[in-house]
Scaffold this motif. Structure first.
Motif, mmCIF file in Angstrom:
data_model
loop_
_atom_site.group_PDB
_atom_site.id
_atom_site.type_symbol
_atom_site.label_atom_id
_atom_site.label_comp_id
_atom_site.label_asym_id
_atom_site.label_seq_id
_atom_site.Cartn_x
_atom_site.Cartn_y
_atom_site.Cartn_z
ATOM 1 N N ILE A 143 -17.348 9.931 98.809
ATOM 2 C CA ILE A 143 -17.550 10.293 100.220
ATOM 3 C C ILE A 143 -19.014 10.653 100.465
ATOM 4 N N ALA A 144 -19.609 11.377 99.537
ATOM 5 C CA ALA A 144 -21.009 11.777 99.710
ATOM 6 C C ALA A 144 -21.919 10.560 99.793
ATOM 7 N N LEU A 145 -21.710 9.597 98.889
ATOM 8 C CA LEU A 145 -22.586 8.420 98.868
ATOM 9 C C LEU A 145 -22.421 7.581 100.133
ATOM 10 N N VAL A 146 -21.180 7.376 100.512
ATOM 11 C CA VAL A 146 -20.957 6.575 101.719
ATOM 12 C C VAL A 146 -21.495 7.312 102.948
ATOM 13 N N SER A 147 -21.298 8.628 102.976
ATOM 14 C CA SER A 147 -21.762 9.379 104.147
ATOM 15 C C SER A 147 -23.282 9.391 104.242
ATOM 16 N N ILE A 148 -23.955 9.333 103.109
ATOM 17 C CA ILE A 148 -25.429 9.271 103.142
ATOM 18 C C ILE A 148 -25.880 7.978 103.829
ATOM 19 N N VAL A 149 -25.261 6.863 103.438
ATOM 20 C CA VAL A 149 -25.643 5.576 104.034
ATOM 21 C C VAL A 149 -25.322 5.578 105.531
ATOM 22 N N VAL A 150 -24.145 6.076 105.871
ATOM 23 C CA VAL A 150 -23.763 6.116 107.290
ATOM 24 C C VAL A 150 -24.723 7.017 108.065
ATOM 25 N N ARG A 151 -25.050 8.145 107.480
ATOM 26 C CA ARG A 151 -25.957 9.095 108.136
ATOM 27 C C ARG A 151 -27.320 8.460 108.395
ATOM 28 N N VAL A 152 -27.823 7.737 107.404
ATOM 29 C CA VAL A 152 -29.124 7.085 107.571
ATOM 30 C C VAL A 152 -29.062 6.062 108.689
#
Lengths: 475, 186
Positions: free
Chosen positions: B161-170
């Motif tokens: 979740i953290a990795l995917v959320s980082i990409v989405v956040r960017v």
């Protein structure tokens, strides 16, 4: 042809208007001077490219054919038996996943320590990690023997949570996602630059495909301070996450051995041992990849001898640590004198496995240290030679880790070796199937790199732009 | 001097010799300053909660029989010790034994028993024997083991979740700032 001098674009192009911006894309701004070099693999098709791709693809196809033979005829054709139940595929799995760590971890460490000399290396290092990891993961399939059961790894009702193999799958797949994100994020500003540049100069079909790709990745990039802040925060965050993740992944991989009760596998030192081995061989692979890219795409002006020497010192540190851990493992197991441990240590040092072990000791233990210790041999050629030997020797060392304990008879009959439960050592013989599959995996790495760099700038232009000024200041 | 091209936490590039000696924030420190830890903590917390909840659901489903004692946690029994194997071997090879279970005669099934013993002892997981009560709890099917496995699964989910959320956040951030800059320029 652009100037090969590695200097700041801002000294030759129009000054940027926005302080703190990574690369401000304005209509008047010129392309960074090394953009053309970075885009050369994308724009040009050298004469060697298609023959190389054809040869490498043929090797990969041959490997798939060998695997099909193995699926048809069983694991026995690959030399496996009840007295050699683990062999080359497990060694391949550990070795290939191991070499993938070097690129990501080296890049992450250099980013976090803000090493200014890292700039030309990061894209190649991260790409190497990204293509090597899936190749290593695929070795689960031939190692499994029954590929139609691979889905049981991903389907929860079949999960066996006490199995280290399942945790290997969790760990490696998580690390693959992290590696992909770590490759993707720094690509965003470069994709924006490349898209703009392609838009002005290229109209071929592949250029249009590339432009679509770059639009998808970097279409929203404007290079404003807010965007730079956002992106750099994310890159820093992933760089922080990826180091403990890499350590944990190879630790978990070692649990497949260390959590068994078989002498030679039941070693508490294995998690650290595997992590250091992965970093050692991984840095060596990065050195080889850098040398190949430098030579093939003539990047001498960017990837300099000092980069090789510094990576050589990093390799030396990991090599010395690995040598120490090897000494510690064998000393403790051999000195304890327990029957099972003493037997395999004896076989490795002076018995049937002495040739591969001492090959490792010379090629990956003594030779790299000698290369880096002597100033005259501390050159690009010397470091690359040492790195090539390290990659091969560390693969051999994985065979030494996997095969001797697997072939050791742990049932000892009071009637001696002539009895039904006699203490005969098992034997593993290489056959053409595992050799071909291993060669195919080896060929898949440069093949995938050639394909990746047909679509992605080989140099991180934005990062080089950023780091050029401090570099100049130091000179 | 132009500060264009700055990446990471550095927003000002030193231009004088004195400035060069001024400690600049590293990327790591910059990441902390840019509240990335808060973001990381939020992502990890989200993942942990999701993982623990998922794990609770899995534990609550009776069909999750893979966690019950017996399937996962069966240990070789009786213990395949060297002494016992030696005894079994000697008895099996003795022409004087009357023990039909371990007789070497094929019709009595002695070879099968021997082979079973050999296979059992040759297994990489052989040799555990019966563990003490306290130690049983630390196995994956024990109460402590289940908790540890649950936490580990939650960590895996948290990382995804953290990795995917980082990409989405960017990407969300790029979109909003890009639209903002376009509006400003128009």
């Amino acid at each position: 042809m652009t100037d090969h001098t590695y200097h700041s674009a801002s000294s030759v192009s129009e000054p940027r208007s926005t302080p703190g911006a990574l690369v401000t894309l304005t209509e008047s701004s010129a392309m960074p001077p090394y953009m053309q070099e970075a885009m050369r693999p994308v724009l040009e098709t050298p004469r060697w490219w298609w023959p190389s791709v054809a040869v490498l693809s043929a090797i990969v196809i041959a490997g798939i054919g060998a695997w099909a033979v193995q699926v048809t005829d069983g694991l026995g054709v690959s030399g496996y038996s009840d007295k050699a139940f683990w062999a080359v595929y497990e060694a391949d799995l550990v070795a290939f996943i191991g070499v993938s760590y070097g690129g990501a971890v080296v890049s992450a460490i250099l980013r976090l320590t803000n090493a200014t000399w890292r700039a030309p290396l990061t894209r190649i290092a991260e790409a190497t990690a990204l293509v090597t990891l899936p190749v290593g993961m695929l070795f689960i399939i031939p190692h499994l023997g029954s590929p139609w059961r691979i889905w049981e790894l991903v389907w929860p009702p079949y999960w066996n949570l006490s199995s280290p193999i399942l945790w290997d799958f969790f760990a490696v797949s998580t690390y693959l996602l992290a590696t992909a994100v770590f490759f993707y994020l720094p690509l965003i500003p470069d994709a924006a630059l490349a898209r703009r540049w392609l838009g002005e100069h290229e109209t071929s079909i592949r250029a249009r495909v590339c432009r679509q790709l770059y639009t998808l990745i970097g279409g929203r990039w404007r290079g404003t301070p807010e965007q730079s802040k956002l992106l750099n925060g994310a890159i820093g965050l992933v760089a922080i996450m990826i180091i403990p993740m890499a350590v944990s992944v190879h630790s978990v991989l070692s649990f497949a051995f260390a959590s068994s009760s078989r002498p030679g596998y039941l070693e508490t030192i294995f998690p650290v041992y595997f992590v250091v081995a992965a970093l050692y061989s991984g840095v060596a692979l990065v050195v080889i990849a850098l040398a190949a890219c430098r030579r093939l795409w003539k990047l001498d002006a960017f990837i300099e001898p000092r980069h090789f020497v510094r990576l050589g010192f990093v390799m030396l540190a990991f090599g010395a640590a690995y040598l120490y851990l090897t000494f510690t493992e064998y000393l403790v197991d051999g000195y304890s004198g327990t029957v099972g441990n003493a037997a395999w240590v004896h076989q490795i040092l002076v018995g049937r496995y002495w040739i591969p072990f001492w090959f490792y000791f010379v090629a990956a233990g003594v030779f790299p240290i000698a290369i880096m210790a002597i100033r005259a041999t501390r050159t690009v050629a010397g470091v690359v030679t040492a790195a090539a030997l390290v990659v091969v020797a560390m693969w051999v060392k994985r065979l030494v880790i996997v095969i001797p304990p697997a072939t050791e008879p742990i049932v000892r009959s009071p009637l001696g070796s002539a009895g039904l439960l006699g203490g005969n050592w098992g034997t593993y013989h290489f056959t053409w199937e595992p050799v071909t599959i291993t060669l195919a995996a080896t060929a898949a790495i440069p093949l995938l790199l050639l394909i990746v760099f047909r679509f992605v700038p080989i140099l991180p232009v934005a990062e080089m732009e950023e780091l050029a000024m401090p570099e100049e200041g130091l000179r | 001097m132009s500060t264009a091209g700055a990446i990471g936490p550095r927003t000002v590039t030193p231009s004088t010799a004195a400035d060069r000696h001024t400690p600049r924030p590293t990327a790591l420190r910059g990441a902390i300053h840019r509240m990335t830890y808060r973001r990381l903590a939020l992502c990890l917390l989200t993942g942990l909660v999701t993982g623990v909840v998922s794990w609770g659901i899995v534990l609550g489903i009776p069909a999750s029989a893979s966690l019950t004692v017996g399937r996962v946690g069966t240990y070789p029994s009786p213990p395949a010790t060297a002494a016992r194997l030696a005894l079994v071997t000697a008895r099996a090879n003795s022409p004087y034994t009357e023990d039909t279970e371990h007789s070497s005669s094929p019709e009595a099934g002695g070879s099968a028993s021997l082979l079973a013993a050999q296979v059992q002892s040759a297994s990489p997981s052989a040799g555990y024997g019966r563990l003490p009560e306290g130690a049983e709890a630390t196995r994956p099917d024990g109460i402590i083991g289940r908790f540890v496995v649950g936490v580990l699964l939650a960590v895996v989910v948290a990382l995804w979740i953290a990795l995917v959320s980082i990409v989405v956040r960017v990407h969300l951030g790029l979109r909003s700032t890009s639209e903002g800059s376009q509006e400003a320029s128009s």
